[in-house]
Design a protein around this motif. Structure first.
Motif, mmCIF file in Angstrom:
data_model
loop_
_atom_site.group_PDB
_atom_site.id
_atom_site.type_symbol
_atom_site.label_atom_id
_atom_site.label_comp_id
_atom_site.label_asym_id
_atom_site.label_seq_id
_atom_site.Cartn_x
_atom_site.Cartn_y
_atom_site.Cartn_z
ATOM 1 N N GLY A 47 0.841 -1.196 0.000
ATOM 2 C CA GLY A 47 0.000 0.000 0.000
ATOM 3 C C GLY A 47 0.872 1.241 0.000
ATOM 4 N N PRO A 48 0.292 2.421 0.202
ATOM 5 C CA PRO A 48 -1.145 2.602 0.499
ATOM 6 C C PRO A 48 -2.015 2.448 -0.743
ATOM 7 C CG PRO A 48 -0.046 4.734 0.351
ATOM 8 C CD PRO A 48 1.027 3.687 0.238
ATOM 9 N N TRP A 49 -3.240 1.933 -0.498
ATOM 10 C CA TRP A 49 -4.168 1.749 -1.595
ATOM 11 C C TRP A 49 -5.593 1.812 -1.058
ATOM 12 C CZ3 TRP A 49 -4.871 3.056 -6.104
ATOM 13 C CH2 TRP A 49 -5.632 2.348 -7.053
ATOM 14 N N ILE A 50 -6.586 1.633 -1.946
ATOM 15 C CA ILE A 50 -7.970 1.992 -1.642
ATOM 16 C C ILE A 50 -8.613 1.242 -0.475
ATOM 17 C CG2 ILE A 50 -8.505 2.866 -3.939
ATOM 18 C CD1 ILE A 50 -9.651 0.129 -4.647
ATOM 19 N N GLU A 198 -2.420 -5.620 1.249
ATOM 20 C CA GLU A 198 -3.649 -4.840 1.420
ATOM 21 C C GLU A 198 -4.258 -4.434 0.096
ATOM 22 O OE1 GLU A 198 -1.357 -1.123 3.026
ATOM 23 O OE2 GLU A 198 -3.270 -0.418 2.236
ATOM 24 N N THR A 199 -3.649 -4.867 -1.003
ATOM 25 C CA THR A 199 -4.054 -4.411 -2.326
ATOM 26 C C THR A 199 -5.032 -5.364 -3.007
ATOM 27 O OG1 THR A 199 -2.024 -5.455 -3.079
ATOM 28 C CG2 THR A 199 -1.980 -3.072 -2.743
ATOM 29 N N TYR A 200 -5.369 -6.466 -2.348
ATOM 30 C CA TYR A 200 -6.333 -7.404 -2.920
ATOM 31 C C TYR A 200 -7.641 -7.315 -2.149
ATOM 32 C CZ TYR A 200 -2.199 -9.386 -5.082
ATOM 33 O OH TYR A 200 -1.048 -9.541 -5.802
ATOM 34 N N GLU A 201 -8.727 -7.081 -2.877
ATOM 35 C CA GLU A 201 -10.022 -6.936 -2.208
ATOM 36 C C GLU A 201 -10.369 -8.187 -1.407
ATOM 37 O OE1 GLU A 201 -13.304 -6.054 -4.802
ATOM 38 O OE2 GLU A 201 -14.674 -5.784 -3.106
#
Ligand SMILES: *[C@@H]1O[C@H](CO)[C@@H](O)[C@H](O)[C@H]1NC(C)=O
Ligand SMILES: [Zn+2]
Length: 249
Positions: A47-50, A198-201
């Motif tokens: 991350g950081p991501w959504i 943290e980048t995989y839903e």
């Protein structure tokens, strides 16, 4: 063992170390495990991501503290206002922020100065955004060599990898990831240092809630990396900076 025998072993060991006088003092060891019994450190790379706020809230709701290894971007520039607010959100909720290098290269392919710059630029970004200067780095791909460790030592950064991989970054299905957590929890190691992204839903909305529930039921304390080692997460903490034209990727 006779005294004479012990002495000769000592003399022999001294002799061996003197046989390699040019060897540098060994670089700091890479941390692969938590050390405080009954702890789990859930860590999140790239991350950081959504999904940052969701990961943070999911951890907090479970009474857990997570650790986030950030880079400039794998998905977006860390200095974009959305990412700044995500980093600040995660930090403000008490999770640990750590370095995953500036642009996520394989550090073993770089020169001394390039490695130094990769570490310096992300440490500076995290410090500017949060006011906290990170003390821990995870090398991208878990890849390092003697030169990388030498630079880490010069910078006073502790290198950390993991002893558990959910498999989310290498295509494991949610069911496989859950089974991987289950297999480890059944063995009940004293500690777990878990790699997630943290980048995989699906990591955020499926594997993480599942793992939190199972780990808690198994009686583990879900703490930051620093706490699972009994160390400080940051070299120092002062005030965040104010964005200006030097805040760019
Ligand atoms: C995270 O996102 C999922 C899917 O949108 C949602 O069901 C869940 O409630 C969210 N969790 C938190 C803590 O916001
Ligand atoms: Zn990574």
């Amino acid at each position: 063992m006779s005294t004479l025998r012990v002495l000769s072993v000592i003399v022999c060991l001294v002799g061996i170390s003197e046989a390699f006088p040019m060897k540098r003092s060994p670089a700091a060891a890479v941390i692969e495990h938590c050390t405080v019994p009954n702890t789990v450190a859930l860590t999140f790379d790239d991350g950081p991501w959504i999904y940052a706020e969701n990961v943070s809230d999911t951890l907090t709701a479970a009474g857990a503290v997570g650790t986030f290894f950030y880079s400039k971007y794998k998905y977006d520039c860390i200095y974009n206002s959305d990412e700044i607010s995500r980093v600040q959100y995660v930090y403000a909720h008490g999770h640990q922020i750590a370095s995953h290098t500036w642009s996520h290269p394989d550090l073993t392919t770089l020169s001394h100065d390039e490695i130094n710059s990769q570490m310096d630029m992300i440490e500076q970004a995290i410090h500017r955004i949060t006011g906290a200067y990170p003390a821990f780095t995870r090398p991208p791909f878990g890849s390092y060599n003697d030169l990388v460790l030498q630079v880490a030592q010069e910078r006073g950064q502790k290198f950390v990898t993991w002893d558990f991989d959910s498999g989310d970054s290498v295509g494991a299905s949610v069911a496989q990831q859950e089974a991987t957590y289950d297999q480890t929890i059944i063995q009940h190691p004293s500690t777990i240092l878990a790699l997630n992204h943290e980048t995989y839903e699906t990591t955020v909305t499926q594997t993480l809630p599942y793992a939190l529930q199972k780990l808690k039921r198994a009686g583990y304390r879900l703490v930051s990396l620093a706490e699972c080692l009994g160390e400080q997460p940051y070299k120092y903490v002062d005030q965040p900076g104010t964005p200006d034209s030097t805040w760019h990727c």
